[in-house]
Design an enzyme around this catalytic site. Structure first.
Site, PDB file in Angstrom:
ATOM      1  N   GLU A  15     -40.808  13.274 -34.608  1.00 35.59           N
ATOM      2  CA  GLU A  15     -41.742  14.018 -33.988  1.00 35.59           C
ATOM      3  C   GLU A  15     -43.180  14.183 -34.909  1.00 35.59           C
ATOM      4  O   GLU A  15     -43.692  15.200 -34.674  1.00 35.59           O
ATOM      5  CB  GLU A  15     -41.017  15.559 -33.656  1.00 35.59           C
ATOM      6  CG  GLU A  15     -40.122  15.291 -32.584  1.00 35.59           C
ATOM      7  CD  GLU A  15     -39.789  16.698 -31.883  1.00 35.59           C
ATOM      8  OE1 GLU A  15     -40.162  17.183 -30.986  1.00 35.59           O
ATOM      9  OE2 GLU A  15     -38.728  17.090 -32.545  1.00 35.59           O
ATOM     10  N   SER A 153     -38.374  15.913 -28.477  1.00 33.05           N
ATOM     11  CA  SER A 153     -39.223  15.160 -27.735  1.00 33.05           C
ATOM     12  C   SER A 153     -38.643  14.259 -27.075  1.00 33.05           C
ATOM     13  O   SER A 153     -39.301  13.335 -26.615  1.00 33.05           O
ATOM     14  CB  SER A 153     -40.294  14.667 -28.820  1.00 33.05           C
ATOM     15  OG  SER A 153     -41.248  15.535 -29.458  1.00 33.05           O
ATOM     16  N   TYR A 223     -45.911  13.577 -23.293  1.00 35.58           N
ATOM     17  CA  TYR A 223     -47.224  13.457 -23.918  1.00 35.58           C
ATOM     18  C   TYR A 223     -48.455  12.263 -23.491  1.00 35.58           C
ATOM     19  O   TYR A 223     -49.165  12.175 -23.918  1.00 35.58           O
ATOM     20  CB  TYR A 223     -46.964  13.121 -25.395  1.00 35.58           C
ATOM     21  CG  TYR A 223     -45.916  14.058 -26.141  1.00 35.58           C
ATOM     22  CD1 TYR A 223     -46.371  15.357 -26.331  1.00 35.58           C
ATOM     23  CD2 TYR A 223     -44.533  13.770 -26.406  1.00 35.58           C
ATOM     24  CE1 TYR A 223     -45.354  16.459 -26.833  1.00 35.58           C
ATOM     25  CE2 TYR A 223     -43.864  14.542 -26.855  1.00 35.58           C
ATOM     26  CZ  TYR A 223     -43.916  15.805 -26.960  1.00 35.58           C
ATOM     27  OH  TYR A 223     -43.234  16.837 -27.596  1.00 35.58           O
ATOM     28  N   ARG A 261     -39.068  28.703 -27.711  1.00 35.74           N
ATOM     29  CA  ARG A 261     -38.971  28.375 -26.419  1.00 35.74           C
ATOM     30  C   ARG A 261     -37.552  28.006 -26.079  1.00 35.74           C
ATOM     31  O   ARG A 261     -36.874  26.930 -26.375  1.00 35.74           O
ATOM     32  CB  ARG A 261     -40.019  27.261 -26.159  1.00 35.74           C
ATOM     33  CG  ARG A 261     -40.269  26.916 -24.734  1.00 35.74           C
ATOM     34  CD  ARG A 261     -40.968  25.619 -24.464  1.00 35.74           C
ATOM     35  NE  ARG A 261     -40.069  24.546 -24.558  1.00 35.74           N
ATOM     36  CZ  ARG A 261     -40.352  23.417 -25.353  1.00 35.74           C
ATOM     37  NH1 ARG A 261     -41.378  23.303 -25.962  1.00 35.74           N
ATOM     38  NH2 ARG A 261     -39.252  22.399 -25.119  1.00 35.74           N
ATOM     39  N   ASP A 263     -35.018  26.711 -23.081  1.00 43.92           N
ATOM     40  CA  ASP A 263     -35.244  25.718 -22.147  1.00 43.92           C
ATOM     41  C   ASP A 263     -34.101  25.716 -21.221  1.00 43.92           C
ATOM     42  O   ASP A 263     -32.845  25.549 -21.614  1.00 43.92           O
ATOM     43  CB  ASP A 263     -35.679  24.359 -22.376  1.00 43.92           C
ATOM     44  CG  ASP A 263     -36.778  23.911 -23.112  1.00 43.92           C
ATOM     45  OD1 ASP A 263     -37.829  25.004 -23.252  1.00 43.92           O
ATOM     46  OD2 ASP A 263     -36.858  22.846 -23.786  1.00 43.92           O
ATOM     47  N   GLU A 275     -31.790  23.926 -24.308  1.00 42.89           N
ATOM     48  CA  GLU A 275     -31.796  23.898 -25.645  1.00 42.89           C
ATOM     49  C   GLU A 275     -32.802  25.111 -26.098  1.00 42.89           C
ATOM     50  O   GLU A 275     -33.384  25.764 -25.197  1.00 42.89           O
ATOM     51  CB  GLU A 275     -32.392  22.781 -26.106  1.00 42.89           C
ATOM     52  CG  GLU A 275     -33.702  22.446 -25.423  1.00 42.89           C
ATOM     53  CD  GLU A 275     -34.459  21.415 -26.378  1.00 42.89           C
ATOM     54  OE1 GLU A 275     -34.246  20.979 -27.781  1.00 42.89           O
ATOM     55  OE2 GLU A 275     -35.393  20.562 -26.102  1.00 42.89           O
ATOM     56  N   ASN A 277     -35.764  25.913 -28.876  1.00 42.28           N
ATOM     57  CA  ASN A 277     -36.940  25.248 -29.696  1.00 42.28           C
ATOM     58  C   ASN A 277     -37.345  26.546 -30.735  1.00 42.28           C
ATOM     59  O   ASN A 277     -38.176  27.322 -30.212  1.00 42.28           O
ATOM     60  CB  ASN A 277     -38.087  24.446 -28.980  1.00 42.28           C
ATOM     61  CG  ASN A 277     -37.334  23.484 -28.270  1.00 42.28           C
ATOM     62  OD1 ASN A 277     -37.021  22.537 -28.945  1.00 42.28           O
ATOM     63  ND2 ASN A 277     -37.260  23.487 -26.946  1.00 42.28           N
ATOM     64  N   GLY A 281     -43.751  23.167 -29.494  1.00 49.56           N
ATOM     65  CA  GLY A 281     -44.918  22.376 -29.409  1.00 49.56           C
ATOM     66  C   GLY A 281     -46.035  23.793 -29.303  1.00 49.56           C
ATOM     67  O   GLY A 281     -45.885  24.662 -28.541  1.00 49.56           O
TER      68      GLY A 281
HETATM   69  N1  LIG Z   1     -27.550  17.697 -19.246  1.00 46.03           N
HETATM   70  C1  LIG Z   1     -28.654  17.287 -18.763  1.00 46.03           C
HETATM   71  N2  LIG Z   1     -28.692  17.066 -17.478  1.00 46.03           N
HETATM   72  C2  LIG Z   1     -29.923  16.596 -16.793  1.00 46.03           C
HETATM   73  N3  LIG Z   1     -31.029  16.530 -17.632  1.00 46.03           N
HETATM   74  C3  LIG Z   1     -31.148  16.601 -18.877  1.00 46.03           C
HETATM   75  C4  LIG Z   1     -29.948  16.827 -19.536  1.00 46.03           C
HETATM   76  N4  LIG Z   1     -29.927  16.827 -20.911  1.00 46.03           N
HETATM   77  C5  LIG Z   1     -31.262  16.839 -20.779  1.00 46.03           C
HETATM   78  N5  LIG Z   1     -31.836  16.332 -19.824  1.00 46.03           N
HETATM   79  C6  LIG Z   1     -33.550  15.896 -19.753  1.00 46.03           C
HETATM   80  O1  LIG Z   1     -33.717  15.192 -20.885  1.00 46.03           O
HETATM   81  C7  LIG Z   1     -34.920  16.084 -21.463  1.00 46.03           C
HETATM   82  C8  LIG Z   1     -34.811  15.900 -22.907  1.00 46.03           C
HETATM   83  O2  LIG Z   1     -33.553  16.367 -23.312  1.00 46.03           O
HETATM   84  P1  LIG Z   1     -33.438  17.583 -24.322  1.00 46.03           P
HETATM   85  O3  LIG Z   1     -31.949  18.031 -24.489  1.00 46.03           O
HETATM   86  O4  LIG Z   1     -34.488  18.714 -24.020  1.00 46.03           O
HETATM   87  O5  LIG Z   1     -33.883  16.968 -25.712  1.00 46.03           O
HETATM   88  P2  LIG Z   1     -35.167  17.156 -26.584  1.00 46.03           P
HETATM   89  O6  LIG Z   1     -34.651  18.135 -27.843  1.00 46.03           O
HETATM   90  O7  LIG Z   1     -35.439  15.988 -27.148  1.00 46.03           O
HETATM   91  O8  LIG Z   1     -36.420  18.082 -25.879  1.00 46.03           O
HETATM   92  C9  LIG Z   1     -35.006  17.244 -20.763  1.00 46.03           C
HETATM   93  O9  LIG Z   1     -36.123  18.106 -20.678  1.00 46.03           O
HETATM   94  C10 LIG Z   1     -34.201  16.907 -19.247  1.00 46.03           C
HETATM   95  O10 LIG Z   1     -35.264  16.449 -18.419  1.00 46.03           O
HETATM   96 MG   LIG Z   2     -36.073  19.650 -24.668  1.00 46.63          MG
END
Ligand SMILES: Nc1ncnc2c1ncn2[C@@H]1O[C@H](COP(=O)(O)OP(=O)(O)O)[C@@H](O)[C@H]1O
Ligand SMILES: [Mg+2]
Length: 312
Positions: A15, A153, A223, A261, A263, A275, A277, A281
């Site tokens: 990142e 990301s 992005y 943040r 999510d 998650e 953060n 960002g």
């Molecule tokens: N269990 C899940 N079910 C549905 N979509 C998911 C799931 N986990 C992640 N995603 C999708 O993938 C994206 C990135 O995953 P995330 O866990 O937020 O990783 P990062 O830390 O890279 O942002 C999320 O914003 C969402 O759109």
């Molecule tokens: Mg994420």
């Protein structure tokens, strides 16, 4: 007297570029009437550089940091957000913006975050851990999301809807981390909640933001300029309260500071935490500044709250 703030950007992870953009925005956004800003950059190879991008090494950086009143780390991901920069500041006795070592490390680890969330009654996607040693035994039975335990990301994140896609997805995630999460796919709206401990100590949540994306919110969507954010998210009172309560209790359970943040997926059964953060960002167009702008807190004022609320 003006406050001297060291803003650290870059970092040794995937990142790096995202962090450079966040750090540049923070540098430009800190009010020059109040702050003297001293930018520092960590290269992909770990080289510290001064504002003129001259290599100065860790000892040179320590010298620069010692001359500042507050450190503002804006390095996303491992060796930054994961508590590493908080640790550097702790050991050097420097006040710093944001979460300490433990919340940084816990929130960077999506598996540990799940355990903490579950312990305080916040739902998360059911899932398991896989390593290079155990990946070969995994059998595909239903659609899953595969992702590195600690990255960001959306890098290394895949939605796997067919058995033959499982192995490549595991390999992609294992390329970024030695532990990988294999999770059930959560069906719901993607909603983010920003939580801030204000300089006066009050912890507040900003109006939620909805990410309107087709399928995975992937790197290009994040992005490539196509991300469609709806701030404030359109929510009924019950969902809005459930999201805010869950975000605030995650913030407290992890022991966060500064701004984070949180999510979520908003499902028919309520919020499911995705998650947290702890170094989100921070460009002016990123989610967190947009959420606080919707609450009437400008970008410069948000940065000011963060610096004034720094760990001491
Ligand atoms: N269990 C899940 N079910 C549905 N979509 C998911 C799931 N986990 C992640 N995603 C999708 O993938 C994206 C990135 O995953 P995330 O866990 O937020 O990783 P990062 O830390 O890279 O942002 C999320 O914003 C969402 O759109
Ligand atoms: Mg994420």
């Amino acid at each position: 007297m003006r406050t001297r703030v060291a803003v650290i950007g870059g970092g040794q992870n995937c990142e790096h570029d995202v962090s450079l953009a966040s750090a540049a925005s923070v540098v430009a956004g800190l009010d020059p009437a109040t702050y003297d800003v001293v930018p520092l950059t960590i290269g992909r190879d770990g080289t510290w550089r001064d504002r003129g991008m001259r290599p100065i090494g860790l000892s040179g950086a320590a010298e620069v940091l010692r001359g500042c009143d507050v450190v503002f780390p804006v390095v996303h991901g491992p060796r930054g957000e994961d508590g590493a920069l908080a640790a550097l500041c702790e050991l050097a006795g420097l006040p710093y913006v944001g979460s300490g070592i433990r919340p940084g490390a816990l929130a960077m680890d999506k598996w540990a975050t799940k355990l903490v969330a579950q312990a305080v009654g916040i739902a998360t996607a059911p899932g398991g851990l896989v390593t290079a040693a155990t990946a070969a035994h995994l059998r595909w039975s239903r659609p899953v999301v595969v992702k590195p335990v600690a990255a960001g990301s959306s890098l290394g994140v895949s939605l796997v809807t067919a058995p033959e896609a499982l192995r490549p997805a595991l390999d992609a995630a294992l390329a970024l981390d030695d532990r990988v999460l294999v999770e059930d796919v959560v069906a719901g709206r993607e909603i983010d909640v920003a939580v801030l401990r204000r300089a006066d100590g009050r912890v507040v949540a900003a109006p939620a933001l909805e990410i309107v994306a087709q399928g995975l919110f992937d790197y290009d969507a994040k992005y490539g300029g196509h991300a469609d954010f709806r701030v404030p998210a359109v929510l009924d009172d019950v969902d809005a309260k459930a999201l805010e309560d869950a975000a605030l209790s995650a913030y407290d359970a992890l022991g966060c500071a500064g701004v984070v943040r949180v999510d979520f997926f908003l499902t028919e059964a309520g919020p499911v935490l995705n998650e947290v953060n702890t170094t989100p960002g921070m460009t002016q167009h990123s989610q967190v500044p947009r959420m606080f702008a919707a609450a009437g807190l400008s970008y410069a004022d948000l940065l000011d709250e963060l610096v004034r609320g720094a760990h001491r």
